[in-house]
Design an enzyme around this catalytic site. Structure first.
Site, short mmCIF file in Angstrom:
data_model
loop_
_atom_site.label_atom_id
_atom_site.label_comp_id
_atom_site.label_asym_id
_atom_site.label_seq_id
_atom_site.Cartn_x
_atom_site.Cartn_y
_atom_site.Cartn_z
N LYS A 148 43.56 55.87 51.56
CA LYS A 148 44.59 54.88 52.03
C LYS A 148 45.20 54.23 50.58
O LYS A 148 44.44 53.64 49.91
CB LYS A 148 43.94 53.69 52.77
N THR A 202 38.93 41.58 47.03
CA THR A 202 38.92 42.82 48.07
C THR A 202 37.58 43.67 48.06
O THR A 202 36.87 43.86 49.18
CB THR A 202 40.18 43.71 47.90
N GLY A 203 37.32 43.73 46.73
CA GLY A 203 36.00 44.69 46.68
C GLY A 203 34.87 44.04 47.22
O GLY A 203 34.13 44.66 47.71
N GLU A 245 42.88 36.77 36.02
CA GLU A 245 43.72 38.00 35.84
C GLU A 245 45.12 38.00 36.40
O GLU A 245 45.21 37.39 37.59
CB GLU A 245 43.09 39.18 36.83
P1 NDP Z 1 44.30 44.70 46.26
O1 NDP Z 1 42.57 44.41 46.34
O2 NDP Z 1 45.10 43.67 46.95
O3 NDP Z 1 44.39 45.94 47.11
C1 NDP Z 1 43.87 47.18 46.77
C2 NDP Z 1 43.83 48.15 48.01
O4 NDP Z 1 42.93 47.72 48.91
C3 NDP Z 1 45.21 48.34 48.56
O5 NDP Z 1 45.35 49.60 49.03
C4 NDP Z 1 44.98 47.21 49.81
O6 NDP Z 1 46.00 47.52 50.51
C5 NDP Z 1 43.65 47.53 50.13
N1 NDP Z 1 42.88 46.40 50.89
C6 NDP Z 1 43.33 45.14 51.06
N2 NDP Z 1 42.51 44.38 51.65
C7 NDP Z 1 41.47 45.33 52.23
C8 NDP Z 1 40.54 45.27 53.22
N3 NDP Z 1 40.06 44.22 53.60
N4 NDP Z 1 39.64 46.24 53.44
C9 NDP Z 1 40.01 47.61 52.69
N5 NDP Z 1 41.23 47.52 52.02
C10 NDP Z 1 41.75 46.65 51.74
O7 NDP Z 1 44.58 44.88 44.89
P2 NDP Z 1 45.97 45.52 44.19
O8 NDP Z 1 46.50 46.56 45.01
O9 NDP Z 1 46.58 44.05 44.49
O10 NDP Z 1 45.68 45.98 43.17
C11 NDP Z 1 45.67 45.03 41.79
C12 NDP Z 1 44.27 44.92 41.52
O11 NDP Z 1 43.42 46.20 41.26
C13 NDP Z 1 44.02 44.27 40.17
O12 NDP Z 1 42.93 43.18 40.29
C14 NDP Z 1 43.54 45.13 39.26
O13 NDP Z 1 42.80 44.74 38.04
C15 NDP Z 1 42.90 46.05 40.17
N6 NDP Z 1 42.87 47.53 39.62
C16 NDP Z 1 41.58 47.82 38.92
C17 NDP Z 1 41.47 49.11 38.19
C18 NDP Z 1 40.02 49.73 37.63
O14 NDP Z 1 40.17 50.89 37.49
N7 NDP Z 1 39.19 48.69 37.45
C19 NDP Z 1 42.59 49.97 38.14
C20 NDP Z 1 43.88 49.40 38.54
C21 NDP Z 1 44.04 48.37 39.40
P3 NDP Z 1 47.43 46.85 50.79
O15 NDP Z 1 47.82 46.79 49.44
O16 NDP Z 1 48.24 47.83 51.65
O17 NDP Z 1 47.12 45.49 51.42
#
Ligand code: NDP
Length: 507
Positions: A185, A243-244, A394
């Site tokens: 996804k 989210t994690g 962040e």
């Molecule tokens: P999000 O946590 O908002 O989203 C990440 C993914 O999770 C998206 O596909 C999102 O879908 C999905 N998602 C959101 N809610 C849920 C849920 N309840 N259950 C399952 N999936 C869900 O992060 P961002 O996309 O905003 O990315 C930015 C973040 O990612 C920053 O904090 C960044 O630091 C981190 N990141 C970490 C990396 C690493 O290697 N440590 C590398 C790159 C980024 P949707 O967007 O469609 O809502």
């Protein structure tokens, strides 16, 4: 069909999930996909419903349990991985353009880094699985013990919007290499390149039906349906820390594991014995590459007082002269933010910094040079203390902060004073100091005298709230396999009577 020009037509692309070997009919809730450099819609995403997510998991389960993939040899998996590698490179230009169109990341970066890296992941894992050894323990009393690595099963792979193809390709390559099946996804904001990749893979008929499935839609709907589905075996997630945490609690209910690549607020410590020019260049890349929207940004800068004036002046001057513009222009260094939410976020943190007595050195406002799109001026502030929100939270944007230190101990404790622990950057020409800093920085990775540098043979991931698990080589093997122990009685002694010590006790 997916080319940039197609997005300019009156009939936007219709994007859907891809389940059990075919794209789903466009029937879900419609979500506009936006080009952040213009604010225009370039495609319509049809959200994958909960029922369709279920169908994707069932397809992946069936392919894992009953399809040929579950029995594929290493050589067969290698062929498939290299097939994907070649497919990506054969479409590299188009994929880079789509990634730029959808994310606003300069084409020079999507072409030279993101797409190249996406392909490289498949080559790397294809070579890695050919070198895998298990452990064998022979025992003199006639037993032999083997440690092998079984695929874990159905993997849910969830990626963020800031490097959609490159980061998700890493997960797909690792999961497939070790014999798993997947449901992927992407972020609802940036589905273009993965949708196109699925189309390319269909054309080449590389994978058996159901091995690799795609679901598309909002995190709260499609993402939640996937990560909480009872029949997935694990989640490999890259995204925000909150989210994690939500996904981990859903996994805990099923006693399942998850690998979490989460947020960061990485420190760059610049010592007075560094190569100043290299450190400025490196810190600029570490703060502003990928439009500053990267998890491993080293944008929390700590500079030794002895070079602080010179360093901050150069950095600020270069920040002011960064070329902000159309991401398709080869000269552009910083493109637009992903959406208006990011612009508001930048404004919020500039205001918060000023309120907490930080000083604005560069940027700080929406860029005035564009009629449309989500442009912000790359921003630099000096902070009077490490407890300011701009130093602790962040921002995920082109936003760097400076603090000045006198002693090494002080620099280390400031760097470690964070809820995150993704990367620590150290700029010094003193090797002993570099090693000392590496040992003391509480991060998953330490980079010395270099900005972002990814070696797939090493693990990448964070400590503290930056995540759980490591991606790359053995880290991915730990994520995508179950370690299994097999003990074989070859020519063992007679079994002991019940209640006595076990026959293989010496192991
Ligand atoms: P999000 O946590 O908002 O989203 C990440 C993914 O999770 C998206 O596909 C999102 O879908 C999905 N998602 C959101 N809610 C849920 C849920 N309840 N259950 C399952 N999936 C869900 O992060 P961002 O996309 O905003 O990315 C930015 C973040 O990612 C920053 O904090 C960044 O630091 C981190 N990141 C970490 C990396 C690493 O290697 N440590 C590398 C790159 C980024 P949707 O967007 O469609 O809502």
């Amino acid at each position: 069909m997916f080319h940039r020009r197609a997005a300019m037509t009156a009939n936007p692309l219709q994007l859907t999930g891809h389940i059990a070997g075919a794209f789903v009919a466009p029937n879900g809730e419609e979500i506009p996909v936006i080009d952040p450099s213009t604010g225009r819609m370039v495609a319509v995403l049809h959200e994958t419903s909960r029922d369709e997510v279920h169908r994707a998991v069932v397809a992946a389960r069936s392919a894992f349990e009953r399809g040929p993939w579950g029995r594929a040899t290493v050589a067969e998996r290698q062929r498939a991985l290299m097939g994907i590698h070649d497919a990506i490179l054969d479409h590299a230009e188009e994929l880079a353009e789509l990634e730029t169109l959808n994310t606003g990341i300069p084409l020079a970066q999507t072409a030279n880094i993101h797409v190249a890296r996406a392909a490289q992941n498949f080559r790397f894992f294809s070579e890695f699985i050919n070198q895998q050894e298990g452990d064998v323990y022979t025992q003199e009393n006639g037993y032999m013990s083997l440690v092998t690595y079984d695929p874990i099963g159905v993997c849910a792979l969830i990626g963020p919007w800031n490097m959609p193809l490159g980061l998700t390709a890493m997960k797909i390559a690792g999961a497939l290499a070790f014999g798993n099946t997947c449901v992927v996804k992407p972020s609802e904001m940036t589905p273009l390149t993965l949708c196109r990749l699925f189309q390319i893979l269909d054309e080449r008929n590389i994978l058996p039906e159901g091995v690799l499935n795609l679901v598309n839609g909002r995190g709260a709907v499609t993402g939640d349906a996937l990560s909480s589905h009872p029949d997935i075996d694990m989640v490999s997630f890259t995204g925000g820390t909150e989210t994690g945490a939500r996904i981990l609690s859903a996994l805990a209910r099923g006693i399942k594991g998850g690998a979490m690549e989460l947020g960061g607020k990485s420190a760059s410590i610049v010592y007075d014995d560094c190569d100043l020019e290299r450190a400025v260049d490196g810190a600029m890349l570490g703060s502003f590459m990928n439009n500053g929207q990267m998890c491993l940004a080293g944008s929390r800068l700590f500079v030794h007082r002895g070079i602080a004036d010179a360093f901050i002046e150069k950095f600020t001057e270069r920040t002011r002269s960064l070329i902000v513009g159309d991401p398709f222009e080869r000269t552009t260094e910083v493109g637009p933010m992903i959406n208006t939410g990011q612009l508001e976020r930048m404004e919020h943190y500039v205001a918060s910094g000023l309120k907490e007595s930080a000083t604005l050195l560069a940027g700080g406002r929406r860029h005035g040079g564009f009629d449309a799109g989500y442009y912000f001026e790359p921003t630099v502030m000096t902070a009077p203390g490490n407890d300011l929100a701009i130093c602790q939270e962040e921002i995920f944007a082109p936003f760097a902060t400076f603090q000045i230190f006198d002693e090494e101990d002080e620099a280390i404790s400031l760097a470690n004073d964070s809820r995150f622990g993704l990367v620590g950057y150290v700029w010094t020409n003193n090797l002993e100091r570099a090693m000392r800093n590496s040992a003391r920085l509480q991060t998953g990775t330490v980079l010395v005298n270099t900005p972002i540098m990814r070696d797939l043979r090493t693990g990448f991931g964070g400590v503290r709230q930056s995540g759980l698990g490591r991606e790359g080589a053995k880290g991915s093997r730990a994520m995508f396999t179950e370690m299994k122990s097999t003990v074989i009685a070859l020519k063992p002694p007679a079994l002991p009577k019940m209640g006595m010590t076990g026959a293989g006790e010496n192991a």
